[in-house]
Each structure stands twice: as structure tokens, then as C-alpha cells.
Scaffold this active site. Structure first.
Site, short mmCIF file in Angstrom:
data_model
loop_
_atom_site.label_atom_id
_atom_site.label_comp_id
_atom_site.label_asym_id
_atom_site.label_seq_id
_atom_site.Cartn_x
_atom_site.Cartn_y
_atom_site.Cartn_z
CG ASP B 25 1.36 47.06 6.88
OD1 ASP B 25 1.24 46.10 7.94
OD2 ASP B 25 0.22 47.63 6.46
CE LYS B 87 0.52 42.16 12.64
NZ LYS B 87 0.04 43.18 11.74
CD GLU B 184 0.11 47.00 12.18
OE1 GLU B 184 -1.43 46.84 12.60
OE2 GLU B 184 0.71 45.95 12.09
CG ASP B 206 -4.85 49.70 11.89
OD1 ASP B 206 -5.42 48.98 11.05
OD2 ASP B 206 -3.81 49.77 12.02
#
Lengths: 157, 627
Positions: B25, B87, B184, B206
Site C-alpha cells: 500500500d 503521491k 485500493e 476510502d
């Protein structure tokens, strides 16, 4: 059509060919698996969606639905279309999301009714020409539904 | 965590056959690595027993690189060279990045992806991410005692093609073989679904550090079918920190904080946010470099109020995904909460109110994605147990299309199509004697090209001169199981062809990657050779095992001659493996691949035929439609 059977068969075939089953195998097997999975997805997509399924049935039976050129519609239907469109435009201009949401839901109900009509033409009466007419109307509504969708996305972003 | 009795004790595969595979992850704030060990998914800790690796990379003046907790102190002392939340920059140009003005970095606005100027030179977000991945790979290899066969790396479901490609490039740079990029929320659904034997329609909400995803899935007899996904690739916990930080500036009347003060206050803002999860108020006391003393107390209600527009912003994608799936909120059986930011009570409350039910928070929102990725990695590596039978059907998050006349987008593949998928569209020339045609591939939902993301441009040349409208140019889009697109164009009457791997406008070229690999961060040339040799041997072994397994089951599909030919090629691979030349091994493996193509095709046909056995097309009728 028995959608449960369709779904079950789709899942069974996809279980046999999906790239996840071949990730640790050779390049060929991975490539073949992707091609097969792609075809199976396409077939499922066509058979699952009522309008695509109907179009496919007509095509198999050699009936040209004339979706591009043949825009002849009952006057009543066209009137209704214009009303829908006005309502959508108004809601869009006034940025009324709730109204658009409501229109979206009502349109889906109309589409469901049309699906029943299509089923009647194809399964019971086996009347391809009639089915083609209904399908053309359905595609009109579906396009409208997409427009509402686009309007909602635009307002939400 | 009670999870997954995948097999009976003793039923697991023999240790020497177990291929080492991990799920990673790669998060905005924290990253994790997990694996399946003795049929149980576990998160791998560092030597100090910590599961999380803060996604922070510090380029030190002395040439060293610190990652994770070691890099943390430098956030305040040397913010320019200490990269956090990288990211957010993956596959992005400078103008796509929000809050640039409050970031302490020295951005380089180059063509394509934004870059950062550090004390060690200009770095792309891909390189920074690779540093994080390398630490996780080392952790996994040390902990598992061997080289990894491969990894599943998770990405936000709403990542576009450029962001996915950038993630894959980063893994490649870190020496990781990527089995699959996994969305994800889908990873979370696997972990939750298998653990709870869930059946029915579930949603995953999420909210991570920098991205928001929402997916609706149908779980039925071991099949995880994503019905729709949506989200916001630039919305996450960081934005809540940002709001708390702005509140600090306003309330304490601070105008132009220095880069260091700014970074320190942001860290304090995050601490306050986290404190408010379990408390009614949070206090901050700090002295700025200007000697100004900041002493503030933030109440939970005030915080909820200053961030309520962010919570509301997450509900728009939720409504869109439900609409796409043709569902109402009450059709959803359970809402799984994922990502650290879903710990905020007002987020949980808002989701609960929307769905009319208490969201599911019984899985650790920080770990569930890595766990799901590990389960998928284990299956993809071929470690699947006999009775472990599940399948994942995912979708693309954004429509793919081509630019047409007038800057409009013609959609070729609509969003939420199940992958892998291919779709072709035909175009024609509009001028007499036209011999070339330019294509512009875009991704997004809007009608105008300028509102969508540009993925790639390419040209089909060598079309034989014809009158306008006579040429038939078929453009094919193929999206693979990673959600990555390749496009090809072919003129049908002459067969002229052009093909592009969509190496997006925002991506790195293959040359750039090769250079980065060669300039070798941590390996000298000899190490590179050794690594290449060992990688080729692993690859060759994998190939041999695959073919042998196929022969064991299906040798009936081959005649004696064919079988002998394949066995001879296998022998050649073994001989080359004993040598030291990694190129020779590679060639032998490629030869094996070529020689088994026909065999593979027969096997695939056979398995499709088996799955279809007993089904007849003519039993299909129309009624009882799906919607």
C-alpha cells in the site's frame, strides 16, 4: 432471459479465463487470457444491458433498426421528449441538482417500462419491426439519461 | 485480526514451491507491506516493530537518503529537501497540484510531470516513490528470507492512466516485479469480504491522506464485482490538516510564515486533527521563529465546521457511483470505512446519515488495503490453495476517448467498464489524398478536450492517397487488467498500422527509466549484472514450472512430436540457467514462450469449452431484464 443464469455463466467462464488466473504463467498464456477475458466481458456487457441485447437480437435476425437515419417517431413521443428536454435544461440552468436527480430517477422508470415493451415485442409477438421502433424510442430516452448524467457531473465538479 | 481460514492446516503448498509475494500500500501519508504467511495475511513490521512507514523521503546534504521515521525530523529542519505526500505529484503537472503556494519545495515545471529540485539534484516523483518502495522491498526480503517473485501495488481507484503508469514505473525503478496494480477500495473489499464471508452489495468509502475513492461492489459466491467507482484524486486527510492550519493562521493573525514555521504549524495542525478524534478539544502551544508565541485551542465542533465542505465534497462522488450502478443508498448492505481520515467522527457521522446505517469500522483502516493486496498477490503468484476460489472483476474509473473536430471528445470506452476491455472505433480521412492522421487520446467525463486529461498523441502515417472519406481507419483501445491503456490504429484497406503504449504526456520515457536504472542509486555495475542474472533465473524457473504444470495436466493436447520439441526447449533453458549469461537465459525463455504458444492456445480453448459445457445460446430469450 434469465439474468441469474447469464450472471452465473459469465462468472464461471470469467473464472476460467481471467488474467488473474494466469499471472504467474507464461507470456502467451497471459496474453490469450486477456483476449478471452476481453471477449467475455464484451459478450456479457451486450447481453446484460437490455437495449444492447435488443439491438443484438435484431442484428442476429437481420433487422436493420436504422438507428442513425430513421428518426420517424410518433408525434406524441416527440412532444414528450421536448418536455423532458426543457425540464432538463431548466434544471441545469438553475443548477438544481435535486430536480436533476428526480428527473434521472423518473427517466429510469420510463426506460424500465420500455424494456417491458421490448420484451413483449421480441419474446411474445416475435415482431422485429415493432421491436426496432421501440428500441429507437428507448435509445432516445437513454441518450437523454446520459445528458442528465453529464449535467450532474458538471454541476458536481 | 481474525482473518481468513484459507486452508486446512497441512494443506498449504510445499515451502519450496511457495513464491514470495507481497502486497504494498503506497500511501500518501504512510506506506505498508504485507504478505500471506502460513495461509494468514500479515503486515510486515520494521525492526522496531512498526507497521507503518511514513511516506517521507529526505535527501540529505551528504548524499544519503533517509526514508520513513528517520526522515521525519527533517520535515521541520530542512523542508525543501524532505519530500512528504509525494503521491500527490505522481503523474501530475505543476498546474494540477493544489496548495503549491504553501509547499516548501523547489518545483521544476518541466514538460510533463512536475519535478523537485533537491540538494541532490532534480528528482521526479517517480524516483521519490521508488525510494519508499525500495525500503519496503528490503523489509519484505529480509523478513521473508528471499527474493520477491512479485508484488501487488495498490493505487487509488480514481487514479488516471498517467498516475497508474507512474506508480508502475516507480516499482520498476525499485526493482519490483509488479503482478498487478490493484485499486485500493477493491483491496479493502477483498480483505473485508473474505474475512466476513460477506454477500450482497457493499460500498467502500476510502478517505486516505491525499485521495478519496468510493466503490460499489457486488459480492456473490466468491466473486468481487465492482459495479461502479468514483472519487477525487486530490482530496484527503491532508486537506483537513490544511484547513486546521489556515484556522491557526487566521486565529493567531499570522501573515507570511517562513517555510520552516509553515511546515511546523502544519504538523501541529495534523496532531490537533488526530487528537480531536478522541477528545473534545485540542490545544497547541508553539514559538515561531519570529518569537511569536502561538497558543490556541481548537474545539471539535469548530474543526467539524471549518471542514464540513470537505466532507460534503466526498458525497458528490458517492452519489455519482450509486447513480452509475443504478442503486439507491438503501440498497447498500454495508459501508466499509478505509483510510486513516475516516477516523474523524464527523466523517463517520456524515456517511452514516447518508446511508442510514452505521458504517463498518471493525477493520484497521490503515492496514486493510495492504492486507487485501497481500491476499491478491498470493493468489497471483500461484500460491492459491485448492479450496481458495475467488475472483475479482474491476472497472476503469474514467472514460477514455479521442479528440474529434472542434475540440470535442468522442468516448470510446465508458467509465465503469469491466476490465480487461477492448473497443474499436472507425474514422475516415476528411481531405482528398490525405496520407496521415493525428490522434489525441484523452481521459475524463467532460465534453471538451480541454476539460479532460491528455494521455497521449500519436500519428498514423503512410495511408495510401484516396478521396476524402474512402479510408477506413480503425482505432482500437485495449485496457488491461491493471487498468492501463494501449491504443493502436490501422488503415483497413491497406493494413498500415501504428501502435502506442500509452506512455502518457505526463509519464517518463523508457529511456529516462533506463537511465535512472543505470545511474544506479545503490548498485554498482557488478551488482546490476548479478541482479539481472538472478532475475532471469527466477523468470526462467517460473517459465519452466508453468510449462511443466501444463504438461502434467494437459499433455493429451499434444502429439508425441510436439511434446518432444517442447521438452527439448525446456532442456535448453535448464542448460542456460546453469551458465552465467543472463541474456542467453532470456533468449532461451523467449524461445520456450514461442514454442508453447500453440499449446497455450489449445489449453485456453479447452477451459473455455469446459466452462461453456451444457450452455446453449438459443436458450437465451429477452425478458426479465437486469435493471
Amino acid at each position: 432471459m434469465d439474468t441469474e443464469t447469464l450472471e452465473r455463466n459469465y462468472r464461471e467462464i470469467q473464472s476460467a479465463v481471467h488474467p488473474d488466473r494466469f499471472a504467474h504463467l507464461s507470456d502467451q498464456e497471459r496474453r490469450l487470457s486477456m483476449q478471452w477475458a476481453t471477449r467475455v466481458n464484451e459478450a456479457y456487457r451486450t447481453l446484460r444491458a437490455p437495449l444492447l441485447r435488443a439491438a443484438y437480437w435484431l442484428q442476429l435476425n437481420g433487422i436493420d433498426a436504422g438507428m442513425e437515419n430513421n428518426t420517424a417517431m410518433p408525434a406524441e413521443f416527440l412532444m414528450e421528449q421536448m418536455e423532458w428536454r426543457e425540464a432538463v435544461e431548466e434544471a441545469r440552468a438553475s443548477r438544481d441538482m435535486d430536480e436533476l436527480d428526480g428527473l434521472h430517477r423518473r427517466l429510469r422508470q420510463s426506460l424500465n417500462a420500455i424494456h417491458a415493451e421490448l420484451a413483449e415485442c421480441i419474446d411474445v409477438q416475435q415482431d422485429g419491426e415493432a421491436a426496432a421502433g421501440v428500441l429507437r424510442r428507448a435509445l432516445f430516452l437513454d441518450k437523454l439519461r446520459q445528458e442528465i448524467d453529464d449535467a450532474l457531473i458538471e454541476l458536481e465538479s | 485480526m481474525a482473518l481468513l481460514q484459507i486452508s486446512e492446516p497441512g494443506e498449504s503448498t510445499a515451502p519450496h514451491q511457495h513464491r514470495l509475494a507481497v502486497g504494498i500500500d503506497l500511501g500518501t501519508t504512510n506506506s505498508l507491506v504485507a504478505t500471506v504467511r502460513n495461509s494468514m495475511p500479515v503486515v510486515l513490521n520494521d525492526l522496531e516493530g512498526r507497521a507503518l512507514l511514513p511516506s517521507i523521503v529526505y535527501y540529505k546534504p551528504d548524499g544519503g537518503v533517509d526514508v520513513g521515521y528517520d526522515a521525519q525530523p527533517a520535515q521541520a529542519s530542512d523542508p525543501r529537501n524532505c519530500i512528504v505526500s509525494v503521491k500527490r505529484f505522481m503523474g501530475r503537472g505543476l498546474r494540477d497540484v493544489t496548495h503549491v503556494e504553501t509547499m516548501p519545495y523547489d518545483f521544476v515545471d518541466s514538460e510533463g510531470m512536475v519535478r523537485l529540485r533537491t540538494v541532490q539534484g532534480v528528482r521526479s516523483p517517480v524516483e521519490v516513490s521508488a525510494e519508499i518502495l525500495r525500503v519496503l522491498r528490503d523489509r519484505a526480503e529480509a523478513s521473508l528470507g528471499g527474493e520477491l517473485t512479485g508484488a501487488v501495488i495498490t493505487v487509488p481507484a480514481y487514479f488516471d492512466d498517467a498516475q497508474r503508469q507512474a506508480t508502475k514505473d516507480a516499482a520498476r525503478l525499485a526493482g519490483i516485479n509488479v503482478f498487478r496494480l490493484l485499486n485500493e477500495p477493491t483491496a479493502a473489499a477483498i480483505a473485508y469480504g473474505l474475512d466476513n464471508a460477506a454477500e450482497g452489495v457493499y460500498a467502500v468509502y476510502d478517505l486516505g491522506g491525499g485521495t478519496f475513492d468510493f466503490s460499489v461492489l457486488k459480492l456473490s459466491r466468491g466473486v468481487f464485482e465492482v459495479l461502479a467507482t468514483s472519487g477525487d484524486a486530490a482530496l484527503g486527510g491532508d486537506d483537513f490538516d490544511q484547513r486546521a492550519y489556515c484556522w491557526m493562521l487566521d486565529t493567531a493573525n499570522i501573515r507570511f510564515p517562513s517555510a520552516k514555521d509553515s511546515r511546523r504549524m502544519l504538523l501541529k495542525a495534523r496532531e490537533m486533527k488526530e487528537h480531536l478524534t478522541g477528545h473534545d478539544e485540542a490545544r497547541v502551544v508553539m514559538t515561531l521563529s519570529t518569537e511569536q508565541v502561538v497558543d490556541l485551542t481548537l474545539s471539535r465542533d469548530t474543526f467539524a465546521d471549518t471542514t464540513k465542505h470537505l466532507v460534503a465534497k466526498t458525497l458528490a462522488p458517492v452519489r455519482k457511483a450509486l447513480r452509475d450502478a443504478g442503486l439507491q443508498p438503501e440498497d447498500v448492505k454495508g459501508v466499509v470505512m478505509v483510510g486513516g481520515a475516516t477516523r474523524m467522527p464527523h466523517v463517520q457521522r456524515a456517511v452514516g446519515e447518508f446511508f442510514g446505517q452505521t458504517p463498518l469500522t471493525n477493520l484497521d483502516p490503515d492496514k486493510v488495503v495492504a492486507i487485501g493486496a497481500a491476499i491478491q498477490a498470493n493468489a497471483l503468484a500461484g500460491n492459491r490453495m485448492a479450496d481458495e476460489d475467488w475472483l475479482l472483476l474491476d472497472v476503469i474509473p474514467l472514460s477514455l476517448g479521442l479528440e474529434t473536430m472542434g475540440g470535442l471528445v468522442e468516448k470510446v470506452i465508458p467509465r465503469n467498464s469491466t476490465i480487461p476491455i477492448a473497443r474499436a472505433q472507425e474514422f475516415t480521412t476528411f481531405k482528398d489524398g490525405q496520407t496521415a492522421m493525428a490522434f489525441h487520446v484523452v481521459q475524463g467525463e467532460r465534453e471538451l478536450v480541454s476539460d479532460c486529461r491528455s494521455l497521449a498523441r500519436f500519428e498514423l502515417r503512410g495511408i495510401p492517397p484516396m478521396v476524402a472519406g474512402a479510408a477506413r481507419i480503425r482505432v482500437t483501445f485495449q485496457v488491461d487488467a491493471d487498468g492501463l491503456l494501449s491504443v493502436s490504429a490501422r488503415e483497413m484497406t491497406s493494413g498500415v498500422e501504428a501502435q502506442v503504449q500509452v506512455k502518457p504526456s505526463y509519464g517518463l520515457s523508457d529511456d529516462e527509466i533506463a537511465n535512472m536504472l543505470q545511474s544506479g542509486f545503490d548498485f554498482a555495475n557488478a551488482d546490476m549484472q548479478a541482479r539481472a542474472l538472478s532475475e532471469q533465473r527466477v523468470e526462467a524457473q517460473r517459465g519452466l514450472e508453468a510449462v511443466q504444470a501444463a504438461l502434467d495436466v494437459d499433455s493429451a493436447l499434444l502429439n508425441a512430436e510436439e511434446r518432444a520439441a517442447i521438452e527439448q526447449t525446456m532442456q535448453n533453458v535448464r542448460a542456460k540457467m546453469a551458465g552465467e549469461d543472463h541474456r542467453a537465459i532470456k533468449e532461451a525463455v523467449e524461445q520456450l514462450n514461442r514454442d508453447t504458444t500453440e499449446f497455450a492456445a489449445r489449453r485456453m480453448d479447452q477451459s473455455v469449452r469446459r466452462a461453456l459445457a451444457g450452455q446453449r445460446v438459443d436458450t437465451i430469450t429477452f425478458s426479465k431484464s437486469a435493471t
